[in-house]
Enzyme design. Structure first.
Site, PDB file in Angstrom:
ATOM      1  N   TYR A 182       0.833  -1.210   0.000  1.00 16.05           N
ATOM      2  CA  TYR A 182       0.000   0.000   0.000  1.00 16.05           C
ATOM      3  C   TYR A 182       0.869   1.263   0.000  1.00 16.05           C
ATOM      4  O   TYR A 182       0.681   2.168  -0.822  1.00 16.05           O
ATOM      5  CB  TYR A 182      -0.943  -0.029   1.209  1.00 16.05           C
ATOM      6  CG  TYR A 182      -1.830   1.185   1.301  1.00 16.05           C
ATOM      7  CD1 TYR A 182      -2.957   1.314   0.486  1.00 16.05           C
ATOM      8  CD2 TYR A 182      -1.561   2.208   2.210  1.00 16.05           C
ATOM      9  CE1 TYR A 182      -3.777   2.440   0.568  1.00 16.05           C
ATOM     10  CE2 TYR A 182      -2.370   3.330   2.303  1.00 16.05           C
ATOM     11  CZ  TYR A 182      -3.478   3.439   1.486  1.00 16.05           C
ATOM     12  OH  TYR A 182      -4.287   4.547   1.567  1.00 16.05           O
ATOM     13  N   LYS A 186       1.322   4.205  -2.849  1.00 14.95           N
ATOM     14  CA  LYS A 186       1.022   5.618  -2.605  1.00 14.95           C
ATOM     15  C   LYS A 186       2.255   6.500  -2.848  1.00 14.95           C
ATOM     16  O   LYS A 186       2.128   7.661  -3.235  1.00 14.95           O
ATOM     17  CB  LYS A 186       0.473   5.805  -1.189  1.00 14.95           C
ATOM     18  CG  LYS A 186      -0.926   5.188  -1.008  1.00 14.95           C
ATOM     19  CD  LYS A 186      -1.925   5.806  -1.956  1.00 14.95           C
ATOM     20  CE  LYS A 186      -3.341   5.325  -1.760  1.00 14.95           C
ATOM     21  NZ  LYS A 186      -4.293   5.920  -2.709  1.00 14.95           N
TER      22      LYS A 186
HETATM   23  N1  NAD Z   1      -9.748   5.930   4.749  1.00 16.27           N
HETATM   24  C1  NAD Z   1      -8.547   6.277   5.178  1.00 16.27           C
HETATM   25  O1  NAD Z   1      -8.230   6.241   6.382  1.00 16.27           O
HETATM   26  C2  NAD Z   1      -7.520   6.747   4.178  1.00 16.27           C
HETATM   27  C3  NAD Z   1      -6.286   7.253   4.642  1.00 16.27           C
HETATM   28  C4  NAD Z   1      -5.345   7.687   3.716  1.00 16.27           C
HETATM   29  C5  NAD Z   1      -5.615   7.613   2.362  1.00 16.27           C
HETATM   30  N2  NAD Z   1      -6.813   7.103   1.952  1.00 16.27           N
HETATM   31  C6  NAD Z   1      -7.058   7.012   0.499  1.00 16.27           C
HETATM   32  O2  NAD Z   1      -8.304   7.630   0.220  1.00 16.27           O
HETATM   33  C7  NAD Z   1      -8.924   6.968  -0.888  1.00 16.27           C
HETATM   34  C8  NAD Z   1     -10.338   6.538  -0.526  1.00 16.27           C
HETATM   35  O3  NAD Z   1     -10.307   5.732   0.617  1.00 16.27           O
HETATM   36  P1  NAD Z   1     -11.641   5.138   1.271  1.00 16.27           P
HETATM   37  O4  NAD Z   1     -11.292   4.813   2.666  1.00 16.27           O
HETATM   38  O5  NAD Z   1     -12.785   6.016   0.974  1.00 16.27           O
HETATM   39  O6  NAD Z   1     -11.780   3.761   0.473  1.00 16.27           O
HETATM   40  P2  NAD Z   1     -13.083   2.874   0.245  1.00 16.27           P
HETATM   41  O7  NAD Z   1     -12.596   1.459   0.241  1.00 16.27           O
HETATM   42  O8  NAD Z   1     -14.194   3.258   1.141  1.00 16.27           O
HETATM   43  O9  NAD Z   1     -13.490   3.272  -1.244  1.00 16.27           O
HETATM   44  C9  NAD Z   1     -12.721   2.904  -2.357  1.00 16.27           C
HETATM   45  C10 NAD Z   1     -13.658   2.849  -3.560  1.00 16.27           C
HETATM   46  O10 NAD Z   1     -12.868   2.508  -4.714  1.00 16.27           O
HETATM   47  C11 NAD Z   1     -13.598   1.590  -5.495  1.00 16.27           C
HETATM   48  N3  NAD Z   1     -12.675   0.792  -6.316  1.00 16.27           N
HETATM   49  C12 NAD Z   1     -11.786  -0.157  -5.909  1.00 16.27           C
HETATM   50  N4  NAD Z   1     -11.174  -0.704  -6.970  1.00 16.27           N
HETATM   51  C13 NAD Z   1     -11.667  -0.080  -8.066  1.00 16.27           C
HETATM   52  C14 NAD Z   1     -11.427  -0.213  -9.459  1.00 16.27           C
HETATM   53  N5  NAD Z   1     -10.556  -1.136  -9.945  1.00 16.27           N
HETATM   54  N6  NAD Z   1     -12.119   0.575 -10.323  1.00 16.27           N
HETATM   55  C15 NAD Z   1     -13.026   1.480  -9.852  1.00 16.27           C
HETATM   56  N7  NAD Z   1     -13.297   1.655  -8.540  1.00 16.27           N
HETATM   57  C16 NAD Z   1     -12.618   0.873  -7.660  1.00 16.27           C
HETATM   58  C17 NAD Z   1     -14.340   0.718  -4.484  1.00 16.27           C
HETATM   59  O11 NAD Z   1     -15.451   0.056  -5.084  1.00 16.27           O
HETATM   60  C18 NAD Z   1     -14.743   1.758  -3.430  1.00 16.27           C
HETATM   61  O12 NAD Z   1     -16.017   2.313  -3.688  1.00 16.27           O
HETATM   62  C19 NAD Z   1      -7.984   5.843  -1.275  1.00 16.27           C
HETATM   63  O13 NAD Z   1      -7.111   6.277  -2.303  1.00 16.27           O
HETATM   64  C20 NAD Z   1      -7.208   5.599  -0.003  1.00 16.27           C
HETATM   65  O14 NAD Z   1      -5.963   4.993  -0.251  1.00 16.27           O
HETATM   66  C21 NAD Z   1      -7.759   6.670   2.811  1.00 16.27           C
END
Ligand code: NAD
Length: 271
Positions: A182, A186
Site C-alpha cells: 500500500y 502511494k
Molecule cells: N480511509 C482512510 O483512512 C484513508 C487514509 C489515507 C488515504 N486514503 C485514500 O483515500 C482513498 C479513498 O479511501 P476510502 O477509505 O474512501 O476507500 P473505500 O474502500 O471506502 O473506497 C474505495 C472505492 O474505490 C472503489 N474501487 C476499488 N477498486 C476499483 C477499481 N478497480 N475501479 C473502480 N473503482 C474501484 C471501491 O469500489 C470503493 O467504492 C484511497 O485512495 C485511499 O488509499 C484513505
C-alpha cells in the site's frame, strides 16, 4: 433574492465544470462527490458498481451527479464511460483519482512484509496502474481543452513507513504488520503526480497530490486508541475533513499550484 456571488464564492466556484471521482462510492469518494456538487460541478462517479447507494441516489435527485460502472484498471471501460460522459456534459475538467484498495494487517511472518505476491500485484495494479490509466484517458481530453485539475489521492504511508506498533491489539496473538504494497503504491502516486505536473504544465493541466491521514470508520477500539495516541492531534480524521482541500485543489483558488503534495494528517508526519 440571491445577490452577486462574493469574491470567496467565485474563487471556489465549480459552476460549469465537469468532475470525475473514481471510487466515488466509497467512504471518502462519496464525500468528495457531495462537496464538488455543492460547489456547482457536474459530477461523474466512476466505480466498480454503476448503481449508487441510498445517500448518493438522494444527492443525485437535487444535484447533477451520474454513475458509471468503471474498472480503472481497464482502459476500454474508462474510454467507454468517458465517451458517454463527454457526449452528455462535455470534457471533464476535474479528475479525483481516489479509487484504491488495501489489505488488512497480517500476522508477522516471513511472507508478511509484502503480503502474498498476488496481493502485492493487485494493490499496485489498482493504486498505481489504475491512476496512470485515468490520467492518460482523461488527461488527454483535458489537454485538448487546455484546462484541467487532477488530484491524486495519496497517504501518509506514501511518505513514511507505517508505525507497526499501532496494529497490535489485546485480542491478537503475536505481532501484526501492515504489508508494504500500500505504502509503495502511494509513494508511486506521489512521483507520478510530479511527473505529470511538469509534463502537462504547458497544456493548462495542473496535477497535485493530496496525502491523507487515517479516517475514523468504526475500526476496532484498540486500533483507534493506538492511532490517536500516536497522532499529534490526538485523534483520527472525520470523513468530511478533506472536503475543503478537494475544493481548493479543484478550483481556481489553487490556480498557481502544480506538482505539489498537500498533506492533511493531523500532524502524523510532523514527528
Ligand atoms: N480511509 C482512510 O483512512 C484513508 C487514509 C489515507 C488515504 N486514503 C485514500 O483515500 C482513498 C479513498 O479511501 P476510502 O477509505 O474512501 O476507500 P473505500 O474502500 O471506502 O473506497 C474505495 C472505492 O474505490 C472503489 N474501487 C476499488 N477498486 C476499483 C477499481 N478497480 N475501479 C473502480 N473503482 C474501484 C471501491 O469500489 C470503493 O467504492 C484511497 O485512495 C485511499 O488509499 C484513505
Amino acid at each position: 433574492m440571491a445577490g452577486e456571488p462574493s469574491y470567496l464564492e467565485k474563487l471556489f466556484s465549480l459552476k460549469g465544470r465537469v468532475a470525475v471521482v473514481t471510487g466515488g462510492m466509497g467512504q471518502l469518494g462519496a464525500q468528495y462527490v457531495g462537496a464538488l456538487a455543492a460547489a456547482g460541478a457536474q459530477v461523474a462517479v466512476y466505480d466498480l458498481q454503476g448503481k449508487p447507494n441510498a445517500a448518493l441516489k438522494k444527492l443525485a435527485q437535487s444535484h447533477e451527479v451520474r454513475f458509471f460502472a468503471v474498472d480503472i484498471t481497464d482502459r476500454r471501460s474508462l474510454e467507454k464511460a468517458t465517451d458517454e460522459l463527454e457526449a452528455a456534459w462535455g470534457a471533464p475538467g476535474i479528475l479525483i483519482n481516489n479509487a484504491a484498495i488495501d489489505f488488512p494487517p497480517q500476522p508477522a511472518g516471513e511472507k508478511s512484509v509484502a503480503g502474498s505476491l498476488s496481493q502485492w500485484e493487485r494493490v499496485l495494479k489498482v493504486n498505481v496502474t489504475g491512476v496512470f490509466l485515468c490520467c492518460q484517458v482523461i488527461g488527454e481530453r483535458m489537454g485538448k481543452a487546455r484546462s484541467g485539475s487532477i488530484i491524486n489521492i495519496s497517504s501518509t504511508y506514501g511518505m513514511v513507513s507505517p508505525d507497526q506498533r499501532i496494529y497490535s491489539a489485546p485480542g491478537r496473538t503475536g505481532q501484526f504488520l501492515k504489508p508494504a504494497a500500500y505504502g509503495v503504491s502511494k509513494a508511486g502516486v506521489l512521483n507520478l503526480t510530479r511527473y505529470l505536473a511538469t509534463y502537462w504544465a504547458d497544456r493548462g493541466i495542473r496535477v497535485n497530490a493530496l496525502s491523507l491521514g487515517g479516517v475514523y470508520n468504526h475500526q476496532e477500539p484498540s486500533f483507534v486508541k493506538n492511532y490517536s495516541q500516536r497522532a499529534p492531534m490526538g485523534r483520527m480524521a472525520r470523513e468530511d475533513e478533506y472536503n475543503g482541500a478537494i475544493l481548493f485543489l479543484a478550483s481556481d483558488a489553487s490556480s498557481y499550484m502544480t506538482g505539489a503534495n498537500l498533506v492533511i494528517d493531523g500532524g502524523w508526519t510532523a514527528w
